[in-house]
Design a protein around this motif. Structure first.
Motif, PDB file in Angstrom:
ATOM      1  N   UNK A   1      48.598  34.772  40.654  1.00  0.00           N
ATOM      2  CA  UNK A   1      47.483  34.933  41.602  1.00  0.00           C
ATOM      3  C   UNK A   1      46.169  34.474  40.982  1.00  0.00           C
ATOM      4  N   UNK A   2      45.340  33.922  41.798  1.00  0.00           N
ATOM      5  CA  UNK A   2      44.026  33.508  41.321  1.00  0.00           C
ATOM      6  C   UNK A   2      43.210  34.727  40.915  1.00  0.00           C
ATOM      7  N   UNK A   3      42.560  34.617  39.781  1.00  0.00           N
ATOM      8  CA  UNK A   3      41.794  35.757  39.310  1.00  0.00           C
ATOM      9  C   UNK A   3      40.354  35.728  39.792  1.00  0.00           C
TER      10      UNK A   3
ATOM     11  N   UNK B   1      37.220  35.904  42.164  1.00  0.00           N
ATOM     12  CA  UNK B   1      36.814  36.462  43.446  1.00  0.00           C
ATOM     13  C   UNK B   1      35.342  36.209  43.616  1.00  0.00           C
TER      14      UNK B   1
END
Lengths: 360, 572
Positions: free
Chosen positions: B7-9, B11
């Motif tokens: 998952x992309x970290x 945000x």
């Protein structure tokens, strides 16, 4: 390789709830020809449009020639683009189309026409300068679009499925021509395609994408010979997949047959998919096969499909009932008197087999 | 590398594109046009609505005017009358138009272009004109009034005949379009399955054009319910909503009640508009299918039947026009039938004289020129602009709104808004400018749709390519978009011109003694009993509109020939 020209870091693109690109990182080198390859919906075009600034990514950065271009509008970036539809201005002649990006740059009139002539010569359309796009064939229109994109000498050339609207023969010819042109001009190029043949023949490196992530980056040879994932193995070329289990280090079990293979990274007892390409499988008539050779299992030819240069046989393996496809040359068929219903010995060469752990 | 599925970290708020000079310029332009739509459409409508809630002193009285309205039987009766006219006209017009469209698309009768052209003529005349012709034909001293067997032409019969004449071309265009997209393969399949002609008609033809028929029905219904010209001339004592508005405002100076009737008239028009939009969306889906065009087979009996029918319809239309021209030339009907031009001495009559004719040409020209620029630029900016999503959405809504606003309602709303002494735009009142502004708004929707359709047909990548070549948007707009869209641009300008020439409804509340218009002169001369001069002026409008239309045809042909090199090949 030379220096990094385009650097993409942690790029994510969301369309509402849908994630089209997930945490993409990628480097493209100066003068390189890179293909984004994948099935439709894999995110390759979205990535290209982010690089062009046509659809800005949700997160992540893009740097070109050392400068951060992440949020710049297209007009402030340095690229030329060719679309699948060519997007030639229908009311402007070929030369006016090519000159379109040059005119307002305070260039002298004769300077412009000289540059246009040069570009049209480059794409071999010097004699079509006065015609309108609709009077040209699809392949010719594609070359005009290419000349127009190259007119301003952009640092980066973006090609969005440039050949998919053309028929097969023109496509094969243009493939060579574009690749040749790219090599001569040494312009860094990114091409989006869903056609693996296109990617394998044209690219210096291929970026295989699926579901918004990069599955593998590598040269065409690496991608074809050593696919990094089951998806890549399945997507590129033709591949047989057989269920197997790791027996011990260097050995796996295909039903009752022991197969010698590189099992590094896998543990004994693990379920795997054994992948081998049809052209790597050897078939011999059962009678002449020496007793129990290594990596050999018995089978029966079910059907044979004539494909011109070779014949693709579907073989049912006796032990598992699984079917594999194996390619036979005309010589093989003559030597072994291969025909449907013939009993054969199927050999899977250890160095051509790849194992993929079953997805948990 | 297969392990990159984590998952992309990162945000945080999504990135936004830095605005370019182009983006800012386009936003500025779209704002300017949006402000025009707000001032010339949204504000007046709002003011009219609030007027309907006030008494004549300007105090807020809630829904008291509405109560009074619904307690006045004479007024409420008009709702019923309007609906009656709408339903009867719709039934008759759609039937006639369907058969004619069928003849024009599915038969091999000769002279199709001629019949089609004749059927389009009513677009070129004010809706007052058929009423005048009916007076000469069936009025008390009418040429053939015995054909009515004692029935009175003044009233519903006259109104319906006039509305059928007036609405026929609108229905015909829609139904012809629906019939022309038929897929020959469906007919071949039906024939191969041995369906007979009747079965094919009911199982293939009718279902294929059902959206077209529904759409045509709603257009005709809206036009006939909101039309003011025909009931004004030939309605007699048969009151409808449109004439009520006029009577309340011009006759009784009761502006508040005029506003109430306007709000009532908005209902059927608005409802029809909403339904039509839904149906139109479905029709688009049908169009995108890859159809093989249908070539009708010769069938002597059927072709002759269709030919006879087309001739009858053509006689009806040409007859109405012929009677008007005859009336205009006759010295003193019915006593002195010798011909002359005495009825053309408009300067001797009420209504503004010859000046009004030239005012109309001036007004129509301004409307065509400025309207085309505003509409096309607006549609372009909505289609191609970046950012300002909510404003573009609101723009699109405002551009579609005029279709649902009857002209009389728009005109009355303009009185309320622009005549208010406190309005800084008050200086526009009683000028040529306000006539042009209101007419552009009145006919905005169809023009906007024409422009949008043309823009959507262009390759959406043109702008991307131009941006990559670092060309400003206006250069691509002028060098590519406008030339490629020239046919649509000409269509829009001619549409605006012809409608500006013939319209009565919005402008009847807005003209001044210096800006009288030809169409309004027809109304006023008819009102004063000068019916023959009214017919003469009506025919002047027709000849002008027809002349401009022919000019447009020749001009389009010329441009087509000049740009044939690229355009013909594109059509392949």
């Amino acid at each position: 390789m030379s220096e990094v020209f385009l650097k993409i870091e942690n790029l994510t693109k969301n369309f509402g709830q849908f994630t089209a690109l997930r945490d993409i990182s990628l480097e493209v080198f100066q003068g390189e020809f890179v293909c984004f390859l994948g099935p439709s919906g894999c995110g390759k075009t979205t990535l290209l449009r982010a690089i062009a600034g046509l659809d800005i990514q949700t997160q992540g950065s893009i740097a070109q020639a050392g400068a951060d271009i992440s949020v710049l509008p297209p007009a402030e970036r340095d690229f030329g683009i060719v679309f699948q539809s060519y997007a030639l201005f229908p009311n402007l002649s070929v030369e006016k189309n090519v000159a379109y990006g040059l005119e307002s740059r305070r260039a002298q009139r004769d300077e412009i026409s000289q540059r246009v002539a040069e570009l049209l010569a480059l794409v071999d359309l010097a004699d079509q300068a006065k015609k309108y796009p609709a009077q040209l064939s699809g392949g010719q229109q594609q070359r005009v679009a290419l000349a127009r994109a190259l007119a301003t000498s952009p640092g980066l050339l973006l090609l969005d499925e440039p050949l998919s609207a053309l028929d097969a023969k023109v496509r094969a010819h243009l493939r060579m021509e574009i690749k040749d042109l790219q090599r001569r001009l040494a312009v860094t190029t990114i091409m989006v395609t869903h056609d693996q043949e296109e990617a394998l023949t044209m690219a210096d490196r291929i970026v295989v994408m699926n579901h918004g992530v990069i599955e593998q980056i590598g040269t065409p040879q690496e991608i074809y010979a050593s696919p990094a994932s089951q998806f890549v193995a399945d997507f590129i070329g033709t591949m047989n997949f057989l269920s197997a289990r790791i027996a011990s280090s260097g050995k796996c079990l295909l039903e009752a047959t022991e197969i010698a293979v590189d099992t590094s990274g896998l543990e004994a007892g693990q379920q795997v998919q054994l992948a081998v390409r049809p052209e790597d499988i050897h078939l011999e008539a059962k009678e002449s096969a020496s007793a129990e050779e290594q990596n050999q299992t018995p089978g029966t030819i079910e059907s044979m499909e004539y494909l011109g240069a070779f014949v693709r046989a579907t073989v049912k393996l006796h032990q598992s009932g699984a079917r594999v496809q194996a390619d036979l040359s005309a010589g093989d068929i003559d030597q072994w008197a291969m025909a449907p219903q013939a009993a054969v010995a199927v050999t899977l060469p250890a160095d051509k087999i790849r194992l993929y752990p079953l997805d948990a | 590398m297969a392990g990159m599925r984590h998952r992309s970290g990162t945000h945080g708020s999504p990135l936004r594109r830095k605005s370019s000079t182009d983006d800012r310029a386009m936003r500025l332009f779209i704002l300017v046009i949006a402000i025009y739509l707000v001032i010339a459409l949204a504000f007046p409508l709002y003011v009219m609505f609030s007027k309907s809630l006030e008494n004549s002193q300007g105090a807020f009285v809630g829904f008291q005017n509405y109560l009074e309205y619904f307690n006045t039987p004479a007024l409420v009766y008009s709702i019923q009358n309007s609906l009656f006219i709408g339903v009867v006209t719709t039934t008759i017009t759609v039937t006639i138009a369907f058969i004619l469209a069928y003849a024009l698309t599915r038969s091999r009768m000769p002279g199709k272009p001629v019949f089609k052209t004749i059927a389009m003529i009513p677009i070129l005349v004010p809706s007052l004109l058929p009423g005048i012709a009916l007076i000469y034909l069936f009025g008390r001293q009418g040429l053939i009034n015995e054909l009515l067997f004692g029935y009175e032409i003044y009233g519903p019969i006259g109104i319906v005949i006039a509305e059928v004449f007036f609405t026929l071309p609108h229905a015909l265009i829609i139904i012809i379009t629906a019939l022309s997209i038929a897929d020959a393969r469906l007919y071949e399949a039906a024939t191969a399955l041995r369906a007979n002609r009747a079965r094919i008609f009911f199982t293939v033809t009718l279902p294929g054009v059902r959206y077209g028929l529904i759409s045509a029905a709603f257009v005709v219904f809206t036009l006939s319910v909101t039309d003011f010209g025909a009931p004004k001339v030939i309605g007699g004592d048969f009151n409808v909503l449109a004439t009520d508005i006029y009577k309340q405002v011009i006759g009784q100076q009761n502006f508040e009640m005029g506003a109430v009737v306007s709000m009532v008239l908005l209902l059927p028009a608005g409802l029809a508009f909403v339904v039509d939009r839904i149906v139109q969306k479905k029709q688009v889906a049908l169009l995108s299918a890859r159809a093989v065009p249908l070539e009708p087979l010769p069938n002597k009996r059927f072709d002759n039947l269709m030919l006879t029918y087309s001739i009858i319809i053509s006689i009806f239309i040409l007859g109405i026009l012929g009677v008007c021209q005859f009336a205009a030339l006759v010295k003193f009907f019915p006593y002195n039938l010798s011909l002359g031009f005495s009825n053309y001495q408009f300067d001797l009559m009420d209504g503004g004289g010859w000046d009004s004719y030239f005012n109309s040409i001036e007004m129509a020209s301004y409307t065509a020129v400025f309207g085309t620029i505003v509409v096309f630029a607006g549609a372009y900016l909505v289609e191609k602009g970046q950012g300002l999503g909510p404003i573009r959405g609101a723009f699109q809504f405002l551009a579609m709104l005029p279709m649902a606003i009857p002209g009389l309602v728009l005109g009355l709303a303009y009185i309320f808004f622009f005549n208010a002494p406190s309005n800084p735009l008050n200086f526009l009142y009683h000028t040529m400018a306000i006539l042009v502004i209101s007419t552009i708004i009145h006919f905005y929707t169809v023009s906007h749709l024409t422009a949008t359709t043309a823009l959507k047909q262009m390759d959406s990548q043109f702008e991307s390519v131009a941006a990559s070549l670092k060309q400003p948007f206006y250069r691509t707009f002028l060098r590519v978009t406008v030339p490629v869209c020239t046919p649509a641009i000409l269509d829009i300008s001619i549409y605006l011109f012809v409608n500006a020439m013939t319209t009565v409804s919005a402008v009847v509340f807005l003209y001044s003694p210096h800006t009288t218009l030809a169409s309004v002169a027809v109304l006023n001369m008819d009102d004063a009993g000068d019916i023959a001069p009214a017919a003469a002026m009506g025919m002047m409008i027709f000849y002008t509109a027809a002349g401009v239309k022919i000019l447009h045809y020749l001009l389009s042909r010329g441009i087509e020939a000049r740009t044939q090199a690229w355009r013909v090949a594109v059509a392949k």
